[in-house]
Design an enzyme around this catalytic site. Structure first.
Site, PDB file in Angstrom:
ATOM      1  N   VAL A   1      56.598 -82.249   6.971  1.00 21.00           N
ATOM      2  CA  VAL A   1      56.737 -82.581   5.657  1.00 21.00           C
ATOM      3  C   VAL A   1      57.937 -82.873   4.922  1.00 21.00           C
ATOM      4  CG1 VAL A   1      55.736 -81.560   3.566  1.00 21.00           C
ATOM      5  CG2 VAL A   1      54.351 -81.271   5.653  1.00 21.00           C
TER       6      VAL A   1
ATOM      7  N   ALA B   1      62.565 -80.689   3.140  1.00 17.29           N
ATOM      8  CA  ALA B   1      61.464 -80.803   4.201  1.00 17.29           C
ATOM      9  C   ALA B   1      61.295 -79.779   4.949  1.00 17.29           C
ATOM     10  CB  ALA B   1      62.072 -82.014   5.250  1.00 17.29           C
ATOM     11  N   LYS B   2      60.393 -79.826   5.723  1.00 18.74           N
ATOM     12  CA  LYS B   2      59.967 -78.675   6.694  1.00 18.74           C
ATOM     13  C   LYS B   2      59.229 -79.013   7.931  1.00 18.74           C
ATOM     14  CE  LYS B   2      61.629 -74.315   6.684  1.00 18.74           C
ATOM     15  NZ  LYS B   2      62.608 -73.735   6.517  1.00 18.74           N
ATOM     16  N   GLY B   3      59.286 -78.470   9.126  1.00 17.20           N
ATOM     17  CA  GLY B   3      58.376 -78.806  10.119  1.00 17.20           C
ATOM     18  C   GLY B   3      57.772 -77.594  10.673  1.00 17.20           C
TER      19      GLY B   3
END
Length: 424
Positions: free
Chosen positions: A68, A113-115
């Protein structure tokens, strides 16, 4: 082929809704244009991918992965990758939003962001973990890049996982791309000081907070919830400053000694046995009991939503330092504030990791690497400046540290968005 089902989550409330709720409160307090909030309350891009893996027994299991990007108004997006059974899209979206405010508060040129992948890395072999990581990287390869979106370690991932991402991306591009991830091992372009950076940044924040209260770290009774990378290093650094670490915990529960725990022994015991349970000279406590111990500083360094309306009125610490992301729910935050407990919010307290990730990214792009003393000195400068800016905002507006920190971050992103304009 089997699809992995997520277990019952530790999350009591929807984290993305909580993040949006926090944003709305900031907007009301800092009088931010509602049209800007309409932009900032949503994530720019959310990608869900299937990650099939051939397991060691020959069976195929399909995991669900996410990446994201929340915002890129101030630069390429940046954020960790989490491997945990409870990972959901909304959790990743909330973490991406918090990363945006964190980067802006630290005044580094990144967006958030992040995952994550919904999996239990402790139950996967090294071979399975590598296959999972390389397939996930391949699935999101068009979403990441050194000028686009730069992943890093988070819960359940480490330098080894980052090395696999770096190699997979580089193999597909045909040349080594040092800046595609941070948190890499030193021998492939990592930065000195990165491993300890999140904890060191939290240490600097606690030190400044105690100093503002006209005290010193020496003799401060500290409880650290979570004994992974952040928690173990924070406990170690605080002990080196002559604070008294009286309680620590990991996923198996907590241990307690009112006279102080030898942190080096605890780290060695954890490495040897895989858990803190059974540490000599300590008594067992549950994680819930650990949070309620009588102490000066409580540092939740594990997962979200551990301090809630159910226990906030029983917290006995004078300072809560959020080493984890989102460990305190907004409703619990109000209770702590009303009780006069100083909360050092996540976007300030655990930002050391992304600051030194920024340093690693810069070093990788230049292919020129710094000495550890330089890294730590620059981290100290940035963390201390951000703390003092937040403290000054708190004082001038008569608000909480969280509202001040989020307000500074959201204002900076809002200003960048306004300056750039809304395309088309």
């Amino acid at each position: 082929m089997t699809t992995v089902e997520a277990p019952v989550s530790h999350l009591r409330e929807n984290p993305f809704e909580l993040a949006q709720q926090q944003l709305r409160r900031v907007a009301d307090t800092f009088k931010i244009d509602p049209n800007l909030i309409e932009v900032l309350k949503e994530c720019k891009k959310s990608v869900s991918v299937a990650v099939p893996v051939v397991m060691d027994d020959g069976s195929v299991r399909s995991f669900e992965g996410y990446r994201v990007t929340h915002n890129i108004a101030r630069g390429p997006s940046k954020g960790g990758i989490r491997y945990h059974p409870d990972v959901t899209l909304d959790e990743v979206k909330s973490l991406a939003m918090w990363m945006t405010w964190k980067c802006a508060l630290m005044n580094i040129p990144f967006g958030g962001a992040k995952g994550g992948i919904a999996c239990d890395p402790k139950k996967l072999s090294s071979t399975e973990l590598q296959k999972l990581t390389r397939r996930y990287t391949t699935e999101i390869i068009n979403e990441i890049g050194p000028e686009k979106d730069i992943p890093a370690p988070d819960v359940g991932t480490d330098g080894k996982v980052m090395a696999w991402i770096f190699d997979t991306y580089s193999m597909n591009k045909g040349h080594s791309v040092l800046g595609v991830v941070t948190g890499k091992p030193l021998n492939i372009g990592g930065s000195l000081g990165r491993l300890e950076a999140t904890a060191r940044g939290a240490l600097y924040c606690i030190r400044e907070a105690v100093r503002k209260q006209e005290g010193t770290l020496e003799g401060q009774r500290v409880v650290v919830e979570g004994f992974g990378n952040v928690g173990s290093f924070l406990a170690k650094f605080l002990a080196q400053e002559d604070a008294k670490v009286i309680g620590v915990s990991d996923s198996s529960g907590g241990v307690y000694n009112p006279n102080g725990i030898d942190v080096e022994t605890a780290i060695a015991h954890k490495q040897e046995t895989g858990a803190l349970a059974g540490l000599n000279g300590t008594e067992r406590v549950t994680d819930e009991e650990l949070l309620l111990l009588d102490c000066d500083v409580l540092a939740p360094c594990a997962l979200e939503q551990v301090i809630t309306t159910e226990n906030a009125d029983k917290i006995k610490a004078k300072i809560v330092c959020e080493g984890a992301n989102g460990p305190t729910t907004p409703a619990a935050d109000e209770i702590l504030e009303d009780r006069g407990i100083l909360v050092l919010p996540d976007v300030l307290a655990n930002a050391g990791g992304v600051v030194v990730s920024y340093f690693e990214w810069v070093q990788g792009l230049q292919e020129y690497f710094w000495k550890e003393g330089e890294v730590n000195a620059r981290l100290n400068d940035i963390s201390t400046r951000a703390f003092n800016e937040t403290w000054a905002t708190r004082e001038s507006r008569g608000t909480s540290m969280r509202m001040a920190a989020y307000g500074l971050g959201v204002q900076r992103v809002s200003e960048a968005t306004t300056t750039r304009g809304l395309y088309p």
